[in-house]
Design a protein around this motif. Structure first.
Motif, short mmCIF file in Angstrom:
data_model
loop_
_atom_site.label_atom_id
_atom_site.label_comp_id
_atom_site.label_asym_id
_atom_site.label_seq_id
_atom_site.Cartn_x
_atom_site.Cartn_y
_atom_site.Cartn_z
N LEU A 90 0.83 -1.21 0.00
CA LEU A 90 0.00 0.00 0.00
C LEU A 90 0.86 1.26 0.00
N VAL A 91 1.89 1.29 0.83
CA VAL A 91 2.79 2.45 0.89
C VAL A 91 3.48 2.66 -0.45
N LEU A 92 3.95 1.56 -1.05
CA LEU A 92 4.61 1.65 -2.35
C LEU A 92 3.66 2.17 -3.42
N SER A 93 2.42 1.71 -3.38
CA SER A 93 1.42 2.14 -4.37
C SER A 93 1.07 3.61 -4.21
N ILE A 94 0.89 4.05 -2.98
CA ILE A 94 0.56 5.46 -2.73
C ILE A 94 1.72 6.36 -3.16
N ALA A 95 2.96 5.93 -2.89
CA ALA A 95 4.13 6.72 -3.30
C ALA A 95 4.16 6.85 -4.82
N ASN A 96 3.85 5.78 -5.52
CA ASN A 96 3.82 5.83 -6.98
C ASN A 96 2.75 6.78 -7.47
N LEU A 97 1.57 6.73 -6.85
CA LEU A 97 0.46 7.59 -7.28
C LEU A 97 0.77 9.07 -7.03
N LEU A 98 1.42 9.36 -5.93
CA LEU A 98 1.69 10.75 -5.57
C LEU A 98 2.87 11.34 -6.33
N PHE A 99 3.91 10.54 -6.57
CA PHE A 99 5.16 11.11 -7.06
C PHE A 99 5.58 10.68 -8.46
N GLY B 9 -2.07 4.31 -15.96
CA GLY B 9 -1.31 4.02 -14.76
C GLY B 9 -1.98 4.57 -13.51
N ILE B 10 -2.50 5.80 -13.60
CA ILE B 10 -3.19 6.41 -12.46
C ILE B 10 -4.45 5.62 -12.10
N VAL B 11 -5.22 5.23 -13.13
CA VAL B 11 -6.44 4.46 -12.87
C VAL B 11 -6.09 3.11 -12.25
N TRP B 12 -5.06 2.44 -12.78
CA TRP B 12 -4.71 1.12 -12.25
C TRP B 12 -4.21 1.22 -10.81
N VAL B 13 -3.30 2.14 -10.53
CA VAL B 13 -2.76 2.26 -9.18
C VAL B 13 -3.88 2.60 -8.19
N THR B 14 -4.81 3.46 -8.59
CA THR B 14 -5.94 3.79 -7.73
C THR B 14 -6.76 2.55 -7.41
N GLY B 15 -7.04 1.73 -8.44
CA GLY B 15 -7.78 0.50 -8.23
C GLY B 15 -7.03 -0.47 -7.34
N PHE B 16 -5.71 -0.55 -7.51
CA PHE B 16 -4.90 -1.46 -6.70
C PHE B 16 -4.87 -0.99 -5.24
N ILE B 17 -4.81 0.32 -5.03
CA ILE B 17 -4.85 0.86 -3.67
C ILE B 17 -6.17 0.51 -2.99
N LEU B 18 -7.27 0.62 -3.72
CA LEU B 18 -8.58 0.27 -3.16
C LEU B 18 -8.63 -1.21 -2.80
N PHE B 19 -8.03 -2.06 -3.66
CA PHE B 19 -7.98 -3.49 -3.36
C PHE B 19 -7.19 -3.75 -2.08
N LEU B 20 -6.05 -3.07 -1.92
CA LEU B 20 -5.24 -3.25 -0.72
C LEU B 20 -5.95 -2.75 0.53
N PHE B 21 -6.67 -1.62 0.41
CA PHE B 21 -7.46 -1.13 1.53
C PHE B 21 -8.52 -2.16 1.92
N TRP B 22 -9.14 -2.78 0.91
CA TRP B 22 -10.14 -3.82 1.19
C TRP B 22 -9.52 -4.98 1.94
N MET B 23 -8.32 -5.39 1.52
CA MET B 23 -7.65 -6.50 2.22
C MET B 23 -7.34 -6.13 3.66
N LEU B 24 -6.86 -4.91 3.88
CA LEU B 24 -6.51 -4.50 5.24
C LEU B 24 -7.74 -4.36 6.13
N ALA B 25 -8.87 -3.98 5.51
CA ALA B 25 -10.09 -3.76 6.29
C ALA B 25 -10.92 -5.03 6.48
N ALA B 26 -10.61 -6.07 5.72
CA ALA B 26 -11.41 -7.30 5.80
C ALA B 26 -11.38 -7.88 7.21
#
Length: 220
Positions: free
Chosen positions: A95-104, A111-128
């Motif tokens: 998640l940290v790596l993905s957010i860093a990629n999206l921000l910087f 790429g922006i759409v994919w990283v955003t979707g991947f971040i949402l997937f990771l948030f879902w995993m962490l919140a499950a």
């Protein structure tokens, strides 16, 4: 994991996780050698490109060689965390790596759409709430990442043998090291098999019970 890889859209979505780590390896190595990362582009066919400049020859060498090595080592590290029942830690690193990629770094539309979707997937995993669901989802993702890290390295090794000028990182490294692209391609594949084997051992061996699980077993 193998079934997911065969799906036309979902398979490519999860395969791109290896591309993200690969390109991040180039970017991080560039920054560590006092270079400048201009942008990263991720594409729908799971390919990616990092545009960066290095001020030294060593910086170019390290940044150019870091992609495949970082992807292979990263998959092995995440597999080790999964084996140690540290699912949240592994997901948080991604998640940290993905957010860093999206921000910087990531700057193209896909790429922006994919990283955003991947971040949402990771948030879902962490919140499950279900640990079984969380662990299983990460397991499938890690198997895909390990498979793709070896597959992509094998592809570059074949290209370095038959079409060296099209061998991506291997061809780039040949330009400023004078070491043939074939040698780099073989090196990338060998290290991918090595780290992939370590990752497979972690993923396929019996996991140690966490402290909470041990407590439940003792109480039972």
């Amino acid at each position: 994991a193998v079934a997911v890889l065969q799906l036309p859209v979902i398979g490519l979505f999860f395969q791109a996780a290896n591309t993200l780590v690969h390109e991040s390896g180039h970017a991080l190595a560039t920054l560590l050698t006092n270079g400048e990362v201009r942008h990263i582009h991720l594409f729908a066919n799971t390919e990616g490109i990092t545009m960066a400049t290095s001020t030294t020859w060593w910086g170019q060498l390290i940044a150019g060689a870091s992609g495949y090595i970082f992807a292979s080592f990263g998959a092995s590290l995440l597999a080790w965390l999964w084996h140690k029942n540290r699912t949240r830690a592994a997901s948080f690193l991604l998640l940290v790596l993905s957010i860093a990629n999206l921000l910087f770094w990531v700057r193209n539309f896909y790429g922006i759409v994919w990283v955003t979707g991947f971040i949402l997937f990771l948030f879902w995993m962490l919140a499950a709430r279900s640990k079984v669901l969380r662990d299983s989802a990460l397991f499938v993702l890690l198997v895909i990442m390990v498979i793709d890290s070896v597959r992509s390295a094998f592809t570059i090794a074949l290209l370095s043998l038959w079409s060296p000028e099209q061998a991506g990182d291997a061809a780039l490294l040949e330009q400023f090291t004078l070491i043939p692209a074939t040698a780099w391609g073989i090196l990338f594949f060998v290290q991918a098999v090595f780290f992939g084997g370590i990752a497979a051992i972690h993923l396929l061996s019996t996991r140690r019970a966490s402290l909470s699980q041990k407590a439940k077993i003792i109480q039972a």
